[in-house]
Design a protein around this motif. Sequence first.
Motif, PDB file in Angstrom:
ATOM      1  N   MET A  52      -0.646   6.392   6.066  1.00 49.57           N
ATOM      2  CA  MET A  52      -1.039   5.031   5.271  1.00 49.57           C
ATOM      3  C   MET A  52       0.294   4.702   4.494  1.00 49.57           C
ATOM      4  O   MET A  52       0.318   3.360   4.160  1.00 49.57           O
ATOM      5  CB  MET A  52      -2.402   5.466   4.313  1.00 49.57           C
ATOM      6  N   ARG A  53       0.906   5.526   4.206  1.00 51.78           N
ATOM      7  CA  ARG A  53       2.015   5.334   3.335  1.00 51.78           C
ATOM      8  C   ARG A  53       3.293   4.534   4.055  1.00 51.78           C
ATOM      9  O   ARG A  53       4.016   3.823   3.634  1.00 51.78           O
ATOM     10  CB  ARG A  53       2.721   6.622   2.959  1.00 51.78           C
ATOM     11  N   CYS A  54       3.072   4.571   5.477  1.00 48.61           N
ATOM     12  CA  CYS A  54       3.811   3.665   6.359  1.00 48.61           C
ATOM     13  C   CYS A  54       3.498   2.200   6.190  1.00 48.61           C
ATOM     14  O   CYS A  54       4.391   1.288   6.529  1.00 48.61           O
ATOM     15  CB  CYS A  54       3.775   4.192   7.898  1.00 48.61           C
ATOM     16  N   VAL A  55       2.267   1.959   5.877  1.00 48.11           N
ATOM     17  CA  VAL A  55       1.772   0.654   5.982  1.00 48.11           C
ATOM     18  C   VAL A  55       1.507  -0.076   4.667  1.00 48.11           C
ATOM     19  O   VAL A  55       1.903  -1.098   4.388  1.00 48.11           O
ATOM     20  CB  VAL A  55       0.594   0.614   6.895  1.00 48.11           C
ATOM     21  N   ALA A  56       0.697   0.737   3.828  1.00 49.55           N
ATOM     22  CA  ALA A  56       0.203   0.278   2.516  1.00 49.55           C
ATOM     23  C   ALA A  56       1.424  -0.374   1.707  1.00 49.55           C
ATOM     24  O   ALA A  56       1.406  -1.453   1.174  1.00 49.55           O
ATOM     25  CB  ALA A  56      -0.565   1.133   1.871  1.00 49.55           C
ATOM     26  N   ASN A  58       4.267  -1.590   2.121  1.00 44.31           N
ATOM     27  CA  ASN A  58       4.858  -2.890   2.621  1.00 44.31           C
ATOM     28  C   ASN A  58       3.883  -4.193   2.433  1.00 44.31           C
ATOM     29  O   ASN A  58       4.279  -5.076   2.149  1.00 44.31           O
ATOM     30  CB  ASN A  58       5.108  -3.022   4.255  1.00 44.31           C
ATOM     31  N   ILE A  59       2.527  -3.719   2.612  1.00 46.59           N
ATOM     32  CA  ILE A  59       1.535  -4.851   2.396  1.00 46.59           C
ATOM     33  C   ILE A  59       1.640  -5.079   0.913  1.00 46.59           C
ATOM     34  O   ILE A  59       1.785  -6.156   0.577  1.00 46.59           O
ATOM     35  CB  ILE A  59       0.161  -4.189   2.894  1.00 46.59           C
ATOM     36  N   PHE A 106      -4.408   4.450   0.995  1.00 45.33           N
ATOM     37  CA  PHE A 106      -4.245   2.792   1.170  1.00 45.33           C
ATOM     38  C   PHE A 106      -3.928   2.438  -0.122  1.00 45.33           C
ATOM     39  O   PHE A 106      -3.125   1.424  -0.195  1.00 45.33           O
ATOM     40  CB  PHE A 106      -5.095   2.145   1.823  1.00 45.33           C
ATOM     41  N   GLN A 327       9.776  -4.856  -1.863  1.00 45.58           N
ATOM     42  CA  GLN A 327       9.677  -4.889  -0.457  1.00 45.58           C
ATOM     43  C   GLN A 327      10.585  -3.520  -0.269  1.00 45.58           C
ATOM     44  O   GLN A 327      10.525  -2.768   0.600  1.00 45.58           O
ATOM     45  CB  GLN A 327       9.953  -5.845   0.283  1.00 45.58           C
ATOM     46  N   ALA A 334       7.657   3.768   2.664  1.00 45.18           N
ATOM     47  CA  ALA A 334       7.008   3.773   3.965  1.00 45.18           C
ATOM     48  C   ALA A 334       7.659   4.599   4.888  1.00 45.18           C
ATOM     49  O   ALA A 334       7.349   5.291   5.770  1.00 45.18           O
ATOM     50  CB  ALA A 334       6.930   2.352   4.655  1.00 45.18           C
ATOM     51  N   THR A 338       6.535   7.812   6.742  1.00 49.08           N
ATOM     52  CA  THR A 338       6.607   7.894   8.288  1.00 49.08           C
ATOM     53  C   THR A 338       6.998   9.420   8.609  1.00 49.08           C
ATOM     54  O   THR A 338       6.621   9.985   9.636  1.00 49.08           O
ATOM     55  CB  THR A 338       7.470   7.026   8.976  1.00 49.08           C
TER      56      THR A 338
END
Length: 383
Positions: A52-56, A58-59, A106, A327, A334, A338
């Motif tokens: 979730m750290r890969c996605v959240a 960045n969002i 998340f 970002q 992120a 990963t």
Amino acid sequence: MTAALPYWRLSGFYLFYFSLLGATAPFLGLYFAHLGFSSARIGELLAIPMLMRCVAPNIWGWLGDRSGRRLQIVRLGAVCTLATFALIFVDQSYAWLALIMALHAFFWHAVLPQFEVITLAHLGDQAARYSQIRLWGSIGFILAVIALGQLFELYSLDLYPWALVLIMGGIVLASLWVPNALPLARDDMSSDEGFFRQLLNPVMLAFYLSVGLMQLSHGPYYSFQTIYLESLGYSRGLIGQLWALGVVAEVLLFLVMSRILSRYSVRRVLMASFLIAALRWLLLGAFADHLLVLLFAQLLHAATFGSFHAAAIHFVQRRFGPGQQGQGQALYAAMAGTGGALGALYSGYSWSSLGPFCTFAIASLAALAATVIIATHLQEERA
């Protein structure tokens, strides 16, 4: 520190935020083992929040850069982290725990990258003094691992979820105490370049790849170190103190990190951190049953996290303009996620089949690969 800097408010947030890490990194895997899960299932559960750290981030980082409402994102993330993790009191099956790991992560991973931007905005041209605020996060980690180590020495791990909920409540309260700040526009070239254009730079790609490899190398440590040491006969109280020792070394390094970064380039600091990490994992894999070697290996945490993280934060802060800070920090989180997820997964599967030594040896190779990447792609420049 200048009079305008809300030093204690910023430091208080880091104290509670990293207390939660101090409660999860050493003991979450042990708690899952207490519930009866195998090493493979433990590795999978621990990998979920890292995935979730890969996605959240960045969002949330994109949202923070577009809206500028970073502090609101921090507060929302803190509240939702608490609310979603509290679902653990409903059920503790594998599927339900996997859902909880995903949901709370998340929101938890929305918090730190945005707060790093707020902290650096408060610091302004004193960015090299970031470590003096961040060290309170390390102190929170130390307090958590020592207190919980002693608690679980005396009482059952059934108390573990309640301890996490209490710490998460502290994060919520600390977020309400922090004043907002926005990054100031800079005149350097990086502020005029778009975020994705920056990422096409081979230097940036090399940096973020090395971040992923460094966190991958930490997989066995964060996933199975406590279980490993307990199998070697160490008590839970002593294990908590050993975790704390590593973070004490980290705190001491943070106190002098601004001077180190003013004297040595980010490239050299990162290379030294990666090489020391490679040595540390070999020592843990081969000699963890020798207390003196274990103590020395824990002191090396000053480099494998402390100097690495401080140098990486400065690198990101210098490379991205104010409109891309969220970002940039989010991508750092992120890539770390990963690598951490891959590290948790591989160590979960290799722990029972290859054993601790081979699992840590793979971690050492990952750190060496990061050294080569940084050595061949980053230029000599001061932080």
